[in-house]
Design a protein around this motif. Structure first.
Motif, PDB file in Angstrom:
ATOM      1  N   GLU A 156       0.829  -1.216   0.000  1.00 46.90           N
ATOM      2  CA  GLU A 156       0.000   0.000   0.000  1.00 46.90           C
ATOM      3  C   GLU A 156       0.862   1.263   0.000  1.00 46.90           C
ATOM      4  O   GLU A 156       1.891   1.316   0.670  1.00 46.90           O
ATOM      5  N   SER A 212       0.748   4.270  -8.791  1.00 43.84           N
ATOM      6  CA  SER A 212      -0.108   5.090  -9.663  1.00 43.84           C
ATOM      7  C   SER A 212       0.625   6.352 -10.104  1.00 43.84           C
ATOM      8  O   SER A 212       0.562   6.754 -11.277  1.00 43.84           O
ATOM      9  N   THR A 213       1.329   6.964  -9.146  1.00 47.32           N
ATOM     10  CA  THR A 213       2.099   8.172  -9.446  1.00 47.32           C
ATOM     11  C   THR A 213       3.084   7.896 -10.584  1.00 47.32           C
ATOM     12  O   THR A 213       3.195   8.659 -11.552  1.00 47.32           O
ATOM     13  N   ARG A 260      -0.978  -3.257 -10.665  1.00 43.97           N
ATOM     14  CA  ARG A 260      -1.250  -4.565 -10.028  1.00 43.97           C
ATOM     15  C   ARG A 260      -1.711  -5.596 -11.064  1.00 43.97           C
ATOM     16  O   ARG A 260      -2.399  -5.287 -12.018  1.00 43.97           O
ATOM     17  N   THR A 265      -2.267 -11.039  -6.193  1.00 42.14           N
ATOM     18  CA  THR A 265      -3.028 -12.156  -5.604  1.00 42.14           C
ATOM     19  C   THR A 265      -2.076 -13.078  -4.851  1.00 42.14           C
ATOM     20  O   THR A 265      -2.390 -13.565  -3.763  1.00 42.14           O
ATOM     21  N   ARG A 322      -2.800  10.750   2.730  1.00 43.76           N
ATOM     22  CA  ARG A 322      -3.709  11.002   1.602  1.00 43.76           C
ATOM     23  C   ARG A 322      -5.134  11.241   2.096  1.00 43.76           C
ATOM     24  O   ARG A 322      -5.921  11.909   1.441  1.00 43.76           O
TER      25      ARG A 322
HETATM   26  N1  T5A Z   1      -5.543  -6.586  -4.294  1.00 42.08           N
HETATM   27  C1  T5A Z   1      -5.382  -6.314  -5.614  1.00 42.08           C
HETATM   28  C2  T5A Z   1      -5.543  -7.895  -3.817  1.00 42.08           C
HETATM   29  O1  T5A Z   1      -5.731  -8.130  -2.621  1.00 42.08           O
HETATM   30  N2  T5A Z   1      -5.354  -8.919  -4.705  1.00 42.08           N
HETATM   31  C3  T5A Z   1      -5.214  -8.710  -6.044  1.00 42.08           C
HETATM   32  O2  T5A Z   1      -5.069  -9.677  -6.828  1.00 42.08           O
HETATM   33  C4  T5A Z   1      -5.214  -7.340  -6.521  1.00 42.08           C
HETATM   34  C5  T5A Z   1      -5.049  -7.067  -7.987  1.00 42.08           C
HETATM   35  C6  T5A Z   1      -6.470  -2.331  -4.659  1.00 42.08           C
HETATM   36  C7  T5A Z   1      -6.416  -3.261  -3.469  1.00 42.08           C
HETATM   37  O3  T5A Z   1      -6.697  -4.578  -3.895  1.00 42.08           O
HETATM   38  C8  T5A Z   1      -5.747  -5.469  -3.365  1.00 42.08           C
HETATM   39  C9  T5A Z   1      -4.510  -4.627  -3.171  1.00 42.08           C
HETATM   40  C10 T5A Z   1      -5.038  -3.272  -2.823  1.00 42.08           C
HETATM   41  O4  T5A Z   1      -5.194  -3.180  -1.437  1.00 42.08           O
HETATM   42  P1  T5A Z   1      -6.317   0.266  -5.009  1.00 42.08           P
HETATM   43  O5  T5A Z   1      -7.319   1.237  -4.494  1.00 42.08           O
HETATM   44  O6  T5A Z   1      -6.378  -0.026  -6.458  1.00 42.08           O
HETATM   45  O7  T5A Z   1      -6.484  -1.061  -4.168  1.00 42.08           O
HETATM   46  O8  T5A Z   1      -4.970   0.831  -4.519  1.00 42.08           O
HETATM   47  P2  T5A Z   1      -3.476   0.358  -4.560  1.00 42.08           P
HETATM   48  O9  T5A Z   1      -3.132  -0.400  -5.777  1.00 42.08           O
HETATM   49  O10 T5A Z   1      -3.162  -0.277  -3.257  1.00 42.08           O
HETATM   50  O11 T5A Z   1      -2.729   1.721  -4.734  1.00 42.08           O
HETATM   51  P3  T5A Z   1      -2.492   2.800  -3.667  1.00 42.08           P
HETATM   52  O12 T5A Z   1      -3.321   3.979  -4.012  1.00 42.08           O
HETATM   53  O13 T5A Z   1      -2.640   2.237  -2.322  1.00 42.08           O
HETATM   54  O14 T5A Z   1      -0.987   3.119  -3.815  1.00 42.08           O
HETATM   55  P4  T5A Z   1      -0.036   3.444  -5.022  1.00 42.08           P
HETATM   56  O15 T5A Z   1      -0.744   3.564  -6.315  1.00 42.08           O
HETATM   57  O16 T5A Z   1       1.072   2.480  -4.961  1.00 42.08           O
HETATM   58  O17 T5A Z   1       0.528   4.843  -4.568  1.00 42.08           O
HETATM   59  P5  T5A Z   1       0.192   6.310  -5.077  1.00 42.08           P
HETATM   60  O18 T5A Z   1       0.964   6.596  -6.282  1.00 42.08           O
HETATM   61  O19 T5A Z   1      -1.275   6.525  -5.088  1.00 42.08           O
HETATM   62  O20 T5A Z   1       0.874   7.117  -3.884  1.00 42.08           O
HETATM   63  C11 T5A Z   1       0.349   7.077  -2.573  1.00 42.08           C
HETATM   64  C12 T5A Z   1       0.646   8.429  -1.886  1.00 42.08           C
HETATM   65  O21 T5A Z   1       2.049   8.573  -1.712  1.00 42.08           O
HETATM   66  C13 T5A Z   1       2.537   9.714  -2.412  1.00 42.08           C
HETATM   67  C14 T5A Z   1       1.488  10.096  -3.432  1.00 42.08           C
HETATM   68  O22 T5A Z   1       1.479  11.458  -3.722  1.00 42.08           O
HETATM   69  C15 T5A Z   1       0.192   9.636  -2.723  1.00 42.08           C
HETATM   70  O23 T5A Z   1      -0.270  10.629  -1.853  1.00 42.08           O
HETATM   71  N3  T5A Z   1       3.802   9.308  -3.033  1.00 42.08           N
HETATM   72  C16 T5A Z   1       5.025   9.609  -2.525  1.00 42.08           C
HETATM   73  N4  T5A Z   1       5.409  10.298  -1.445  1.00 42.08           N
HETATM   74  C17 T5A Z   1       6.750  10.398  -1.200  1.00 42.08           C
HETATM   75  N5  T5A Z   1       7.703   9.859  -2.013  1.00 42.08           N
HETATM   76  C18 T5A Z   1       7.372   9.163  -3.103  1.00 42.08           C
HETATM   77  N6  T5A Z   1       8.333   8.603  -3.882  1.00 42.08           N
HETATM   78  C19 T5A Z   1       5.971   9.000  -3.404  1.00 42.08           C
HETATM   79  N7  T5A Z   1       5.294   8.384  -4.403  1.00 42.08           N
HETATM   80  C20 T5A Z   1       3.979   8.565  -4.153  1.00 42.08           C
END
Ligand code: T5A
Length: 221
Positions: free
Chosen positions: A22, A27-28, A105, A110, A158
């Protein structure tokens, strides 16, 4: 092997998955890297899981509902059902058109979440993979690695309301991290670990270097 798999027809495109715990910054980085790949004259399709197609987005809502409590095999089946639809209706057609598909992802999630995190037998997950996707696999998987606390802090900062998985405890997130690192160690030809603790620009530079080394594409930084 699933009937929709057409390896020859898809060879022009590339399938790149972005994986990690997490708040890792996937996404970023996908939006940054997609822009750079487009600038290099390559057509890009960005997508995500669970979801990415109308059918899979319907399943996503069931999976992420914070009040739902699926038993783990059902949960894994739902993830693969969503993935099979996403693959057939979106990923495979884009690859056939020669696009580079950047997917937030895919099946390693999974393996990590339902397998390492929630204890489902990893062999059972591979069986579901075979049924859904056959021999198809990513050309490259970027595994974003960072300490659990940092990822959780980023999610808290966030301020969104947490989904089912974000509500899990620190031990669960620790098992996820170990799971992703194990996957990367088992499949070094497919997987590259990215140090996600670095600032955003440094992470982008690391990805650009990896794409150059592994896929031979030159991108501006
Ligand atoms: N899941 C998914 C399963 O359990 N099994 C599966 O098979 C699959 C495919 C999906 C959920 O489903 C689960 C996993 C997940 O829990 P989701 O809503 O699609 O959930 O979200 P996630 O994929 O988890 O993505 P997140 O939004 O949690 O995180 P990201 O995309 O990795 O991160 P991002 O880019 O949104 O950044 C998070 C925050 O950090 C900041 C950003 O500005 C943002 O505020 N940030 C940084 N800060 C400091 N330094 C850096 N380098 C940064 N990069 C980003």
């Amino acid at each position: 092997m699933c009937s929709g798999v057409l390896p020859d027809a898809m060879s022009a495109g590339k399938f790149i998955t972005f994986e990690g715990g997490e708040g890792a910054g996937k996404s970023t980085q996908i939006s940054r890297v997609a822009e750079k790949i487009e600038q290099a004259g390559i057509s890009v399709f960005t997508t995500r899981e669970p979801g990415g197609s109308p059918g899979a987005e319907t399943i996503r809502r069931l999976l992420l509902d914070p009040v739902k409590n699926w038993d783990v095999p059902t949960e894994a089946l739902l993830h693969f059902a969503a993935r099979a639809d996403h693959y057939t209706t979106r990923i495979a057609p884009a690859l056939r058109e020669g696009k580079w598909v950047l997917c937030d992802r895919f099946a390693d999630s999974t393996r990590a979440y339902q397998g390492y995190g929630l204890g489902l037998n990893l062999e059972a997950i591979e069986m579901l993979y075979d049924i859904s996707l056959g021999d198809f696999k990513p050309d490259l998987t970027l595994i974003f690695d960072l300490p659990v606390e940092t990822g959780m802090e980023r999610m808290r900062a966030r301020g969104d309301s947490p989904d089912r998985y974000e509500q899990m405890d620190k031990d669960f997130h620790g098992r996820l991290r170990k799971g992703f690192l194990d996957i990367a160690a088992r499949e070094p030809d497919r997987c590259q670990i990215i140090d996600a603790l670095q600032d955003m620009d440094a992470v982008t530079i690391a990805i650009v270097a990896c794409l150059s080394e592994r896929l031979g594409v030159r991108l501006s930084v």
